[in-house]
Design an enzyme around this catalytic site. Structure first.
Site, short mmCIF file in Angstrom:
data_model
loop_
_atom_site.label_atom_id
_atom_site.label_comp_id
_atom_site.label_asym_id
_atom_site.label_seq_id
_atom_site.Cartn_x
_atom_site.Cartn_y
_atom_site.Cartn_z
N SER A 53 -3.05 7.87 2.61
CA SER A 53 -4.18 7.09 3.46
C SER A 53 -5.29 7.62 3.46
O SER A 53 -5.48 8.82 2.94
CB SER A 53 -3.37 7.09 4.99
N1 SAH Z 1 2.15 8.77 5.12
C1 SAH Z 1 1.82 8.76 3.69
C2 SAH Z 1 1.10 7.33 3.06
C3 SAH Z 1 2.16 6.54 2.70
S1 SAH Z 1 2.15 4.84 2.27
C4 SAH Z 1 1.04 9.96 3.19
O1 SAH Z 1 0.55 10.83 4.00
O2 SAH Z 1 0.80 9.73 1.91
C5 SAH Z 1 3.34 4.08 3.15
C6 SAH Z 1 4.55 4.32 2.33
O3 SAH Z 1 5.71 4.08 3.32
C7 SAH Z 1 4.91 4.38 1.19
O4 SAH Z 1 5.44 5.50 0.26
C8 SAH Z 1 6.37 3.39 1.21
O5 SAH Z 1 6.92 3.63 0.10
C9 SAH Z 1 6.76 3.63 2.46
N2 SAH Z 1 7.81 2.80 3.05
C10 SAH Z 1 7.31 1.34 3.12
N3 SAH Z 1 8.53 0.52 3.64
C11 SAH Z 1 9.46 1.61 3.90
C12 SAH Z 1 10.82 1.65 4.55
N4 SAH Z 1 11.22 0.33 4.53
N5 SAH Z 1 11.36 2.70 4.80
C13 SAH Z 1 10.66 3.88 4.43
N6 SAH Z 1 9.37 3.85 3.83
C14 SAH Z 1 8.76 2.75 3.39
#
Ligand code: SAH
Length: 203
Positions: A53
């Site tokens: 993000s």
């Molecule tokens: N917080 C992260 C941002 C990640 S982007 C950081 O600091 O880098 C969002 C993430 O949510 C992705 O890695 C994606 O794979 C995950 N995601 C999406 N749907 C999900 C689900 N149903 N369960 C677990 N993770 C999920």
């Protein structure tokens, strides 16, 4: 001072959040090819077609959670592990769930190498939460939910807060703050317009 720290310094008032953002080097969470952009205040691509993000959004979501003095936080979407690392500087325990095995494994290794002992990672479906450690004082969802994740609200403590981007790519997404007033009563506030990757439903 790195680029994004300059950008966010006058937009974020919680000094603890700014200190944590200063302390954690974002380079450690960004893929090799993106290293030159690690200090920019933008989201960046990571593995599995996901994103780390934008630092301002990480800071804003952390600040919104901290206003409610949480000790134990559940994050959905570990991704690179960056948001979890920032939160782990600010609260006692951070639990985080990721559905991509590669991202989960990489984040685990990375956070261990950085010496975090208060981050607990799980590979699985975020829609189900992590019941064993519930209730949480704060829940942060770092992917856009097409609908309110009510199973997660059930794992929130009374007086707890959930920060969730709600909406879709097409229809637009709003970052929302939900406060659990009682077992049956919630307040809802819009924080800002955002763009997150989708909170995927596997079935
Ligand atoms: N917080 C992260 C941002 C990640 S982007 C950081 O600091 O880098 C969002 C993430 O949510 C992705 O890695 C994606 O794979 C995950 N995601 C999406 N749907 C999900 C689900 N149903 N369960 C677990 N993770 C999920």
């Amino acid at each position: 001072m790195t680029d994004f720290l300059k950008e966010i310094a006058d937009k974020i008032s919680n000094q603890h959040v700014l200190d944590a953002m200063k302390r954690i080097d974002r380079h450690a969470f960004v893929p090799e090819l993106m290293q030159n952009f690690a200090t920019r205040d933008t989201a960046l691509p990571i593995e599995c077609e996901q994103t780390i993000s934008q630092p301002y959004i990480v800071a804003l979501m952390s600040e919104a959670l901290l206003a409610h003095h949480p000790h134990k936080i559940l994050e959905i979407g570990t991704g690179s592990g960056y948001q979890a690392a920032i939160l782990a500087c600010l609260v006692d325990e951070v639990y985080s769930i990721e559905r991509h095995e590669l991202l989960h494994t990489q984040a685990k290794k990375r956070l261990q190498q950085l010496g975090f002992s208060n981050i607990h990672l799980k590979l699985g479906d975020g829609w189900q939460g992590w019941q064993e450690n519930a209730p949480y004082d704060g829940i942060i969802i770092t992917a856009a939910a097409p609908e309110m994740p009510t199973d997660l609200l059930a794992q929130l403590a009374v007086n707890g807060v959930m920060i969730v981007p709600l909406g879709t790519d097409k229809g637009g997404q709003k970052l929302k703050k939900i406060v659990k007033k009682s077992e049956t009563d919630y307040s809802e506030e819009d924080l800002l317009d955002v763009r997150f990757v989708p909170f995927v439903r596997d079935n």
